[in-house]
Scaffold this motif. Structure first.
Motif, PDB file in Angstrom:
ATOM      1  N   ALA A 217       0.708  -1.154  -0.007  1.00 52.18           N
ATOM      2  CA  ALA A 217       0.021  -0.080   0.052  1.00 52.18           C
ATOM      3  C   ALA A 217       0.910   1.173  -0.055  1.00 52.18           C
ATOM      4  CB  ALA A 217      -0.868  -0.118   1.104  1.00 52.18           C
ATOM      5  N   ALA A 218       1.878   1.101   0.535  1.00 50.76           N
ATOM      6  CA  ALA A 218       2.886   2.428   0.602  1.00 50.76           C
ATOM      7  C   ALA A 218       3.373   2.830  -0.625  1.00 50.76           C
ATOM      8  CB  ALA A 218       3.877   2.047   1.952  1.00 50.76           C
ATOM      9  N   LEU A 219       3.809   1.572  -1.368  1.00 49.90           N
ATOM     10  CA  LEU A 219       4.326   1.794  -2.711  1.00 49.90           C
ATOM     11  C   LEU A 219       3.289   2.231  -3.729  1.00 49.90           C
ATOM     12  CD1 LEU A 219       6.703  -1.437  -2.751  1.00 49.90           C
ATOM     13  CD2 LEU A 219       7.525   0.866  -2.609  1.00 49.90           C
ATOM     14  N   ALA A 220       2.214   2.133  -3.533  1.00 50.21           N
ATOM     15  CA  ALA A 220       1.164   2.166  -4.303  1.00 50.21           C
ATOM     16  C   ALA A 220       0.565   3.666  -4.536  1.00 50.21           C
ATOM     17  CB  ALA A 220       0.014   1.189  -4.570  1.00 50.21           C
ATOM     18  N   HIS A 221       1.051   4.714  -3.740  1.00 47.43           N
ATOM     19  CA  HIS A 221       0.578   5.934  -3.622  1.00 47.43           C
ATOM     20  C   HIS A 221       0.846   6.819  -4.620  1.00 47.43           C
ATOM     21  CE1 HIS A 221       4.095   8.186  -2.912  1.00 47.43           C
ATOM     22  NE2 HIS A 221       4.573   7.212  -2.341  1.00 47.43           N
ATOM     23  N   GLY A 222      -0.036   7.841  -5.015  1.00 41.87           N
ATOM     24  CA  GLY A 222       0.299   8.595  -5.986  1.00 41.87           C
ATOM     25  C   GLY A 222       1.134   9.804  -5.712  1.00 41.87           C
ATOM     26  N   PRO A 223       1.039  10.833  -6.660  1.00 44.82           N
ATOM     27  CA  PRO A 223       2.051  12.038  -6.213  1.00 44.82           C
ATOM     28  C   PRO A 223       1.228  12.733  -5.158  1.00 44.82           C
ATOM     29  CG  PRO A 223       0.375  12.575  -7.943  1.00 44.82           C
ATOM     30  CD  PRO A 223       0.236  11.037  -7.675  1.00 44.82           C
ATOM     31  N   THR A 224       2.434  13.528  -4.238  1.00 40.30           N
ATOM     32  CA  THR A 224       2.178  14.339  -3.232  1.00 40.30           C
ATOM     33  C   THR A 224       2.162  15.640  -3.541  1.00 40.30           C
ATOM     34  OG1 THR A 224       4.425  14.448  -2.821  1.00 40.30           O
ATOM     35  CG2 THR A 224       3.158  12.634  -1.619  1.00 40.30           C
ATOM     36  N   PRO A 225       1.395  16.581  -3.099  1.00 38.47           N
ATOM     37  CA  PRO A 225       1.194  18.063  -3.423  1.00 38.47           C
ATOM     38  C   PRO A 225       2.643  18.590  -3.296  1.00 38.47           C
ATOM     39  CG  PRO A 225       0.026  17.618  -1.634  1.00 38.47           C
ATOM     40  CD  PRO A 225       0.249  16.459  -1.876  1.00 38.47           C
ATOM     41  N   GLN A 226       3.150  19.365  -3.959  1.00 38.08           N
ATOM     42  CA  GLN A 226       4.567  19.997  -4.121  1.00 38.08           C
ATOM     43  C   GLN A 226       4.250  21.447  -3.888  1.00 38.08           C
ATOM     44  OE1 GLN A 226       7.424  18.388  -4.346  1.00 38.08           O
ATOM     45  NE2 GLN A 226       5.749  16.765  -3.836  1.00 38.08           N
ATOM     46  N   LYS A 227       5.007  22.211  -3.163  1.00 45.60           N
ATOM     47  CA  LYS A 227       4.894  23.913  -2.817  1.00 45.60           C
ATOM     48  C   LYS A 227       6.169  24.615  -3.296  1.00 45.60           C
ATOM     49  CE  LYS A 227       2.292  22.760   1.331  1.00 45.60           C
ATOM     50  NZ  LYS A 227       2.110  22.850   2.849  1.00 45.60           N
TER      51      LYS A 227
END
Length: 177
Positions: free
Chosen positions: A16-26
């Motif tokens: 599940a940890a490997l299957a995450h999508g992108p994280t918001p960048q700032k």
């Protein structure tokens, strides 16, 4: 059996940890300008007027004015088009927020972004802050390098920094860097 269940749980959690999508960048850029906030706002407060001060912009066309729902289409000198919508204009607070409507990966390697530009007093002059939040160009789990988080951060930081330097030059009456 007892050893098998914890191992199964760890396997499921790691998957599940490997299957995450992108994280918001700032990105967060700011500059100090040797002019009163109202003078800076007079230049930067026209949502569709970005072409008058941003050196990367070849042309900017707007519709709907400086009210929520206003739009601007920015054509960049390097190629590509940014179609942006105004979410909120706070002229008395010298701030506006907007977002990208349709991505153009040639213009910026990001799939979406929202940003806020604010002018405030800083000593005898002004501070202009440009904050942005975005997602990389490829939102899959393994994006190519040119559409990665780093590529998005580099492009957005460059675009904001170029714009702020151009604004400073315009307001202070100096040649653009």
């Amino acid at each position: 059996m007892r050893l098998g269940i914890p191992a199964l749980v760890l396997t499921l959690l790691s998957g599940a940890a490997l299957a995450h999508g992108p994280t918001p960048q700032k990105v967060d850029q700011s500059i100090v300008i040797a002019a009163k906030p109202d003078a800076v706002w007079k230049v930067v407060g026209d949502f569709a007027g970005i072409g008058a001060w941003h050196p990367d912009v070849a042309r900017s066309e707007g519709s709907g004015g400086n009210t929520s729902g206003g739009r601007r289409t920015i054509t960049l000198k390097a190629g590509g088009t940014l179609d942006e919508g105004l979410d909120e204009m706070n002229a008395s607070g010298r701030s506006y927020s907007y977002r990208l409507s349709d991505p153009d990966l040639k213009a910026l390697p990001v799939s979406s972004y929202s940003a806020t530009l604010t002018v405030s007093a800083e000593g005898d002059g002004s501070k202009v802050e440009w904050l942005g939040r975005f997602y990389r160009g490829d939102t899959g789990n393994e994006p190519p390098e040119d559409l990665s988080d780093a590529a998005g951060r580099n492009a957005m930081n460059r675009y904001f920094a170029d714009g702020l330097r151009g604004l400073k030059a315009k307001v202070e009456g100096k040649a653009a860097p």
